[in-house]
Design an enzyme around this catalytic site. Structure first.
Site, PDB file in Angstrom:
ATOM      1  N   ASN A   1       0.937  -1.681  -0.104  1.00 58.67           N
ATOM      2  CA  ASN A   1       0.418   0.080   0.330  1.00 58.67           C
ATOM      3  C   ASN A   1       0.640   1.078  -0.069  1.00 58.67           C
ATOM      4  O   ASN A   1       1.439   1.473   1.599  1.00 58.67           O
ATOM      5  CB  ASN A   1      -0.758  -0.295   1.359  1.00 58.67           C
ATOM      6  CG  ASN A   1      -1.563   1.218   1.559  1.00 58.67           C
ATOM      7  OD1 ASN A   1      -1.895   1.724   0.417  1.00 58.67           O
ATOM      8  ND2 ASN A   1      -2.123   1.974   2.702  1.00 58.67           N
TER       9      ASN A   1
ATOM     10  N   LYS B   1       0.375   4.097  -0.370  1.00 60.95           N
ATOM     11  CA  LYS B   1      -0.251   5.838   0.291  1.00 60.95           C
ATOM     12  C   LYS B   1      -0.019   6.300  -0.590  1.00 60.95           C
ATOM     13  O   LYS B   1      -0.338   6.547  -2.184  1.00 60.95           O
ATOM     14  CB  LYS B   1      -0.247   5.371   2.082  1.00 60.95           C
ATOM     15  CG  LYS B   1       0.018   4.425   2.557  1.00 60.95           C
ATOM     16  CD  LYS B   1       0.268   4.754   4.050  1.00 60.95           C
ATOM     17  CE  LYS B   1      -0.283   3.791   4.778  1.00 60.95           C
ATOM     18  NZ  LYS B   1      -0.290   3.486   6.367  1.00 60.95           N
TER      19      LYS B   1
ATOM     20  N   GLU C   1      -7.099   4.950   7.174  1.00 58.79           N
ATOM     21  CA  GLU C   1      -6.847   6.089   6.438  1.00 58.79           C
ATOM     22  C   GLU C   1      -8.392   7.010   6.171  1.00 58.79           C
ATOM     23  O   GLU C   1      -8.263   8.483   6.357  1.00 58.79           O
ATOM     24  CB  GLU C   1      -5.748   6.539   6.414  1.00 58.79           C
ATOM     25  CG  GLU C   1      -4.533   6.222   7.314  1.00 58.79           C
ATOM     26  CD  GLU C   1      -2.882   5.998   5.964  1.00 58.79           C
ATOM     27  OE1 GLU C   1      -2.855   5.757   5.067  1.00 58.79           O
ATOM     28  OE2 GLU C   1      -2.748   5.024   7.221  1.00 58.79           O
TER      29      GLU C   1
ATOM     30  N   GLY D   1       2.053   2.545  10.631  1.00 57.03           N
ATOM     31  CA  GLY D   1       3.122   3.225  10.412  1.00 57.03           C
ATOM     32  C   GLY D   1       3.817   3.870  12.005  1.00 57.03           C
ATOM     33  O   GLY D   1       4.507   4.623  11.795  1.00 57.03           O
TER      34      GLY D   1
HETATM   35  P1  PGA Z   1       2.102  -0.185   7.807  1.00 57.48           P
HETATM   36  O1  PGA Z   1       0.848   0.873   7.569  1.00 57.48           O
HETATM   37  O2  PGA Z   1       3.160  -1.254   6.887  1.00 57.48           O
HETATM   38  O3  PGA Z   1       3.576   1.456   7.267  1.00 57.48           O
HETATM   39  O4  PGA Z   1       2.242   0.199   8.898  1.00 57.48           O
HETATM   40  C1  PGA Z   1       0.152  -0.508   6.239  1.00 57.48           C
HETATM   41  C2  PGA Z   1      -0.874  -0.200   5.901  1.00 57.48           C
HETATM   42  O5  PGA Z   1      -1.377   0.722   6.532  1.00 57.48           O
HETATM   43  O6  PGA Z   1      -1.472  -0.454   5.196  1.00 57.48           O
END
Ligand code: PGA
Length: 248
Positions: free
Chosen positions: A10, A12, A97, A173
């Protein structure tokens, strides 16, 4: 157990189109693995160049978002048929999110799940609890509510093809991963819920990912759990480390 593992990145709101193509090239030799479905969920503007860049590889492309109408006066939005025409196979729905910053509620997410399926996209449906909810002991109550609402009216044959991502919000995150036992417990809870709403064959078929600070260091342990069929990877999907997660 015949479920094929699925490791999805992902991205983002990261990677300009030219950075995206560079990353795909860098990852190419590192993500070759026929036993795993590998997916890059990328920003809308990166979809066309990334679909082109992954041609001839085992990687499929996913979108991070879309709108529920097919076309019309929705300035700034992108429809499911547009994604399909561009070569997209998967779409993330209900990421925390989007639930939080963009106020997408379960009624809207249910419409998104149905529209994605109707268009021929595979939803990666996200769910997960906040730290406060975990500490209150209502994790599974919350996730039951999310999944039941988001899948209302979705047929079992469609649920069989679905991907569900369990993403504890406190682990996204933050560098704080759920332990493999915590992740397994909830992923099993989700599978049991699918068996309860639908039936055992549907629960056996649906693929459930863990997401939240998954990386090269913890992927193997998480993926060894019987109900964790893959991962949804944020931060670690933007670097060479993603190859190690795919091969974990
Ligand atoms: P992360 O994000 O691996 O940076 O914790 C995972 C996600 O939000 O899909």
């Amino acid at each position: 157990m015949s479920r094929k593992r699925i490791i999805a990145g992902n991205w983002k709101m990261n990677m300009t189109p030219s950075e995206a193509v560079k990353l795909v090239e860098e990852l190419k030799p590192l993500v070759v693995n026929d036993d795993v479905d590998v997916v890059y969920c990328v920003p809308a503007i990166d979809i066309v160049p990334v679909v082109e860049a992954v041609k001839g590889t085992n990687v499929q492309v996913g979108a991070e978002n879309f709108y529920i109408e097919d076309k019309g006066a929705y300035t700034g939005e992108i429809s499911a048929p547009m994604l399909v025409d561009a070569g997209v196979k998967y779409v993330i729905i209900g990421h925390s999110e989007r639930r939080d910053y963009f106020k997408e509620d379960d009624t809207f997410l249910n419409k998104k799940v149905k529209k994605a399926i109707e268009a021929g996209l595979t939803p990666i449906l996200c769910c997960g609890e906040s730290l406060e909810q975990r500490e209150l002991g209502v994790t599974m109550d919350w996730i039951r509510l999310q999944i039941k609402s988001d899948l209302a009216g979705v047929a079992s044959d469609d649920v069989k093809k679905l991907v569900i991502a369990y993403e504890p919000i406190w682990a996204i995150g933050t560098g704080k991963t759920a332990t493999s036992d915590q992740a397994q417990e909830v992923c099993k809870g989700i599978r049991d819920l699918i068996a309860e709403i639908y039936d055992a064959p549907t629960a056996e078929a649906v693929r459930i990912q863990y997401g939240g600070s998954m990386n090269a260091g913890n992927a193997a342990e998480l993926l060894a759990k019987p109900d964790i069929d893959g991962g949804l990877i944020g931060g670690a999907s933007l670097k060479a480390e993603f190859g190690q997660v795919v091969n974990a």
